[in-house]
Design a protein around this motif. Structure first.
Motif, PDB file in Angstrom:
ATOM      1  N   GLU A   3       0.835  -1.175   0.000  1.00 16.14           N
ATOM      2  CA  GLU A   3       0.000   0.000   0.000  1.00 16.14           C
ATOM      3  C   GLU A   3       0.881   1.240   0.000  1.00 16.14           C
ATOM      4  N   ARG A   4       0.388   2.300  -0.663  1.00 14.98           N
ATOM      5  CA  ARG A   4       1.133   3.543  -0.752  1.00 14.98           C
ATOM      6  C   ARG A   4       0.297   4.679  -0.178  1.00 14.98           C
ATOM      7  N   PHE A   5       0.972   5.673   0.381  1.00 15.68           N
ATOM      8  CA  PHE A   5       0.297   6.890   0.815  1.00 15.68           C
ATOM      9  C   PHE A   5      -0.045   7.679  -0.437  1.00 15.68           C
ATOM     10  N   LEU A   6      -1.326   8.010  -0.613  1.00 15.19           N
ATOM     11  CA  LEU A   6      -1.799   8.501  -1.901  1.00 15.19           C
ATOM     12  C   LEU A   6      -1.579   9.994  -2.134  1.00 15.19           C
ATOM     13  N   LEU A   7      -1.414  10.780  -1.088  1.00  9.34           N
ATOM     14  CA  LEU A   7      -1.304  12.227  -1.256  1.00  9.34           C
ATOM     15  C   LEU A   7       0.121  12.617  -1.634  1.00  9.34           C
ATOM     16  N   ARG A   8       0.318  13.125  -2.846  1.00  2.94           N
ATOM     17  CA  ARG A   8       1.649  13.524  -3.292  1.00  2.94           C
ATOM     18  C   ARG A   8       1.891  15.017  -3.086  1.00  2.94           C
ATOM     19  N   ASP A   9       0.856  15.832  -3.244  1.00  2.00           N
ATOM     20  CA  ASP A   9       1.002  17.284  -3.130  1.00  2.00           C
ATOM     21  C   ASP A   9       0.711  17.688  -1.691  1.00  2.00           C
ATOM     22  N   LEU A  10       1.738  17.706  -0.850  1.00  5.12           N
ATOM     23  CA  LEU A  10       1.528  18.015   0.560  1.00  5.12           C
ATOM     24  C   LEU A  10       1.237  19.498   0.756  1.00  5.12           C
ATOM     25  N   LEU A  37       6.099  12.230   7.259  1.00  7.29           N
ATOM     26  CA  LEU A  37       6.477  10.850   7.565  1.00  7.29           C
ATOM     27  C   LEU A  37       5.758   9.866   6.642  1.00  7.29           C
ATOM     28  N   LEU A  38       4.463  10.071   6.453  1.00  7.14           N
ATOM     29  CA  LEU A  38       3.699   9.174   5.587  1.00  7.14           C
ATOM     30  C   LEU A  38       4.199   9.239   4.146  1.00  7.14           C
ATOM     31  N   ARG A  39       4.444  10.464   3.660  1.00  8.32           N
ATOM     32  CA  ARG A  39       4.901  10.631   2.281  1.00  8.32           C
ATOM     33  C   ARG A  39       6.282  10.007   2.077  1.00  8.32           C
ATOM     34  N   THR A 188      -4.859  -1.912  -6.464  1.00  3.53           N
ATOM     35  CA  THR A 188      -4.089  -0.717  -6.770  1.00  3.53           C
ATOM     36  C   THR A 188      -3.525  -0.742  -8.175  1.00  3.53           C
ATOM     37  N   SER A 189      -3.480  -1.919  -8.811  1.00  3.68           N
ATOM     38  CA  SER A 189      -2.960  -2.007 -10.172  1.00  3.68           C
ATOM     39  C   SER A 189      -4.068  -2.138 -11.206  1.00  3.68           C
ATOM     40  N   ARG A 190      -5.338  -1.868 -10.784  1.00  4.09           N
ATOM     41  CA  ARG A 190      -6.459  -2.026 -11.697  1.00  4.09           C
ATOM     42  C   ARG A 190      -6.344  -1.044 -12.853  1.00  4.09           C
ATOM     43  N   PRO A 191      -6.870  -1.379 -14.054  1.00  8.39           N
ATOM     44  CA  PRO A 191      -6.809  -0.460 -15.182  1.00  8.39           C
ATOM     45  C   PRO A 191      -7.690   0.753 -14.953  1.00  8.39           C
ATOM     46  N   VAL A 192      -7.365   1.851 -15.632  1.00  8.51           N
ATOM     47  CA  VAL A 192      -8.150   3.073 -15.520  1.00  8.51           C
ATOM     48  C   VAL A 192      -9.493   2.867 -16.192  1.00  8.51           C
TER      49      VAL A 192
END
Length: 216
Positions: A3-10, A37-39, A188-192
């Motif tokens: 799992e990844r932390f989804l927010l990139r633009d802090l 920390l999460l990012r 998380t790897s599902r197609p768009v």
């Protein structure tokens, strides 16, 4: 793992402070440190995952090999390995089967309790691990080179302090289960989809909405 932390633009600190004015429970410095920390932790896990995949391993398999390398010829019980690695016993069984199939480890019935087995690294496994570790540690040093040695020591001390606080105040997290990881990875790897052309998840949308219009 998986799992990844989804927010990139802090959000900037000023934005967090603005939200704190409306929500007294929000502590700006705590929120800022939490998000960083999460990012960063998420990004480091992604780097680590790429590293071990380059060795033909997974994080779980690499972790078990490192644990067994410390145990020497005595080896270890799978149940003890699962406890030390924070894995479920089912996940550990799958990891041990895979490592044994690839020649990294061997097993035999535990002489102290024939109902269980003991596993250890094979001579071939020891040699293979010894060959890849120098490059692995060089990569770790490269990743951490953004901090000086004294900063690395301070970071380790602070993170250790936070970890001990979490261990004393929060419920123990669930053991990692291989089946849950496979399901998460598939999601998380599902197609768009056509209804979601950006490829974002609901969490992405929520994060974007929460920060839309925030001062940067």
């Amino acid at each position: 793992m998986g799992e990844r932390f989804l927010l990139r633009d802090l959000p900037k600190y000023e934005s967090i402070e603005a939200h704190a004015a409306q929500c007294p429970e929000l502590r700006p410095r705590a929120a800022q440190a939490w998000l960083e920390l999460l990012r960063t932790g998420s990004d480091l896990l992604a780097v680590y995952d790429d590293m071990v995949r380059g060795y033909g391993l997974s994080q779980g398999r690499f972790t078990v090999l490192m644990l067994l390398s410390c145990d020497g010829e005595d080896g270890a019980l799978p149940s003890a390995l699962a406890e030390r690695a924070g894995l479920s016993r089912a996940a550990m069984t799958g990891i041990i089967d895979a490592l044994q199939s690839d020649g990294w480890i061997a097993s035999e019935p535990n002489p102290e309790d024939r109902r269980s087995t003991r596993v250890w690294m094979t001579p071939e496994g020891v040699t293979r691990l010894d060959e890849l570790l120098p490059g692995h540690f060089c990569r770790v040093a490269e990743v951490m080179s953004g901090l000086s040695a004294s900063e690395q020591a301070s970071l380790a001390e602070l993170l250790g302090k936070l970890r001990l606080h979490l261990e004393s105040t929060q419920p123990e997290p669930n053991r990692f289960d291989a089946n849950q990881f496979d399901a998460t990875r598939a999601e998380t790897s599902r197609p768009v989809s056509e209804s979601d052309p950006s490829g974002g998840t609901p969490a992405d949308t929520t994060s974007a909405a929460a920060h839309k219009g925030d001062p940067r």
